[in-house]
Scaffold this motif. Structure first.
Motif, PDB file in Angstrom:
ATOM      1  N   UNK A 166       0.824  -1.203   0.000  1.00  0.00           N
ATOM      2  CA  UNK A 166       0.000   0.000   0.000  1.00  0.00           C
ATOM      3  C   UNK A 166       0.862   1.258   0.000  1.00  0.00           C
ATOM      4  N   UNK A 167       1.952   1.223   0.765  1.00  0.00           N
ATOM      5  CA  UNK A 167       2.812   2.401   0.888  1.00  0.00           C
ATOM      6  C   UNK A 167       3.590   2.698  -0.394  1.00  0.00           C
ATOM      7  N   UNK A 168       4.311   1.713  -0.892  1.00  0.00           N
ATOM      8  CA  UNK A 168       5.235   1.954  -2.005  1.00  0.00           C
ATOM      9  C   UNK A 168       4.616   1.767  -3.380  1.00  0.00           C
ATOM     10  N   UNK A 169       3.680   0.812  -3.505  1.00  0.00           N
ATOM     11  CA  UNK A 169       3.258   0.373  -4.829  1.00  0.00           C
ATOM     12  C   UNK A 169       1.785   0.642  -5.152  1.00  0.00           C
ATOM     13  N   UNK A 170       1.087   1.265  -4.211  1.00  0.00           N
ATOM     14  CA  UNK A 170      -0.284   1.697  -4.487  1.00  0.00           C
ATOM     15  C   UNK A 170      -0.397   3.215  -4.331  1.00  0.00           C
ATOM     16  N   UNK A 171       0.057   3.720  -3.181  1.00  0.00           N
ATOM     17  CA  UNK A 171       0.026   5.162  -2.940  1.00  0.00           C
ATOM     18  C   UNK A 171       1.329   5.849  -3.356  1.00  0.00           C
ATOM     19  N   UNK A 172       2.419   5.114  -3.322  1.00  0.00           N
ATOM     20  CA  UNK A 172       3.738   5.722  -3.371  1.00  0.00           C
ATOM     21  C   UNK A 172       4.379   5.867  -4.734  1.00  0.00           C
ATOM     22  N   UNK A 173       5.687   6.092  -4.716  1.00  0.00           N
ATOM     23  CA  UNK A 173       6.431   6.468  -5.918  1.00  0.00           C
ATOM     24  C   UNK A 173       6.451   5.410  -7.009  1.00  0.00           C
TER      25      UNK A 173
END
Length: 432
Positions: A166-173
């Motif tokens: 969720x952090x890196x690959x959905x919401x993040x860069x």
């Protein structure tokens, strides 16, 4: 070269700041003397942490590269599609390059960098940091010694963890492959590299399937809102709620002092700045209403040149973030995971041997000690004038993992079709 080896950091995000922080571990061997980042707050933070001269602080990597050579090493930790564009002028100015993976999702860019590197004196090391962990070095030693005979099959898992996805690959860069790279390259070229390094074999063919199962609009529960802090009616029950992940969760939240993910949201990394980032920035978005297109699960089958096989699974839907490995050979099997750092060797007909890889590691932080391992190895190489060792990830050795990953993505997009790696590479145009 003489100590300390000087470093210029192009991109002071998570990876750039991690490599810079190794100055604390190697204070007599390295010194950060220049920094560039698009975020002025990050530049200011780096300047303060490492006492960097103001004249060596830049608003972009391009601005830094307009200057004369500022250091012995240029760390290229900008975004995926910028790597080659920053590494090439760095090489031409005489820098040694520490290059964050992947080199590039465009093979013509990789080839261009390879050609430029041949005519420049600087060394280029790609950050496949798993090669520098005690965990994988013990595994390689066991396999090289033939402790389980000839390896017939390997199963490997990259457990991404629901919150990390969720952090890196959905919401993040790294949520969108058109802006950065496909998931199998960005996240799992580590795995493509380490699996071929462990076996010492080349890949012959690739087949891969996967997709985005959950993180899409049609999977949003009734009552979900575009932002977690603004009118979401299912917030209390949602495991992907941004407030839980970044604020209250005992494993990832800032209230528990677990600030790795929150340090990405704001330079200050305080409770107040984290809430502000969730209200206004991309990390406060509902995971079902983002512009992501990278997969949340993918299975890849590698057929090796000797007929042995490797099954690799990357999946977002796990509790914890760690890698699992099992090798099955003609005389035994090895089972291991990086969560416990325990390696179990079962030679057929004998008692099981248990090895605690953690007992052999000086540092288990940052990819199981791989982050400090690659910096230490690079420093020793530069200070001692040594050539690349078997585990050194040169540009040439890194290319195999890129070929495999991009072939896997080609297979996935074609519904799992078998892709012959040699034919795939030779069919790629010189310019894309």
């Amino acid at each position: 070269m003489k100590a300390p080896i000087t470093f210029a950091i192009a991109g002071f995000g998570d990876r750039g700041s991690t490599y810079a922080s190794m100055q604390k571990l190697f204070p007599d061997k390295m010194k950060v003397v220049a920094v560039a980042d698009l975020n002025p707050q990050k530049v200011e933070k780096a300047q303060r942490l490492y006492d960097i001269p103001v004249e060596n602080c830049f608003a972009s990597a391009e601005e830094m590269l307009e200057q004369e050579k500022l250091a012995d090493v240029l760390v290229v930790s900008t975004m995926d599609r910028q790597h080659v564009g920053h590494a090439i002028p760095g090489l031409r100015k005489g820098y040694n390059i520490l290059l964050e993976k992947p080199v590039s999702p465009e093979l013509d860019k990789c080839r261009e960098l390879l050609e430029v590197a041949k005519g420049c004196p600087g060394k280029v090391i790609v950050c496949h940091v798993l090669r520098y962990t005690a965990f994988y070095n013990i595994l390689k030693d066991l396999l090289d010694k033939g402790e389980i005979g000839q390896v017939v099959s390997i199963c490997a898992n990259e457990n991404v963890a629901y919150w990390h996805q969720a952090h890196s690959f959905v919401r993040g860069n790294w949520r969108n492959s058109q802006e950065t790279s496909p998931m199998i390259l960005q996240k799992s070229c580590h795995d493509m590299d380490i699996l071929t390094w462990l076996t010492g074999k080349k890949c012959k063919a690739v087949s891969s399937i996967g997709g985005t199962r959950l993180f899409k609009k049609e999977c949003a529960p009734e009552g979900a809102a575009p932002r977690c802090l603004e009118g979401c009616k299912v917030k209390d029950k949602c495991i992907f709620d941004a407030e839980k992940i970044y604020i209250t969760d005992p494993k990832t939240g800032i209230k528990s002092g677990k600030g790795w993910a929150t340090s990405i949201l704001s330079v200050e990394n305080t409770l107040e700045s984290t809430y502000e980032a969730l209200r206004t920035g991309p990390y406060g978005r509902c995971v079902y209403f983002c512009d992501n297109d990278v997969v949340d699960h993918q299975q890849t089958l590698l057929t090796m040149e000797d007929g042995s096989t490797i099954s690799f699974t990357m999946c977002a839907f796990t509790q914890d973030c760690y890698r699992y490995f099992k090798a099955m050979g003609t005389k035994g099997e090895i089972e291991a995971d990086m969560k416990s750092n325990i390696i179990k060797v079962r030679r057929f007909g004998q008692e099981e041997e248990t090895i605690d890889a953690g007992a052999f590691a000086e540092d288990l932080k940052g990819h199981g000690g791989g982050d400090s391992g690659i910096i230490g190895d690079f420093l020793d190489m530069l200070l001692g004038g040594k050539e690349a060792t078997q585990r050194t990830t040169t540009l040439e050795s890194s290319m195999e993992s890129h070929f495999m990953a991009l072939a896997a993505e080609e297979s996935r997009l074609r519904g799992g079709a078998l892709v012959n790696l040699e034919e795939f590479v030779s069919s790629l145009p010189e310019k894309q």
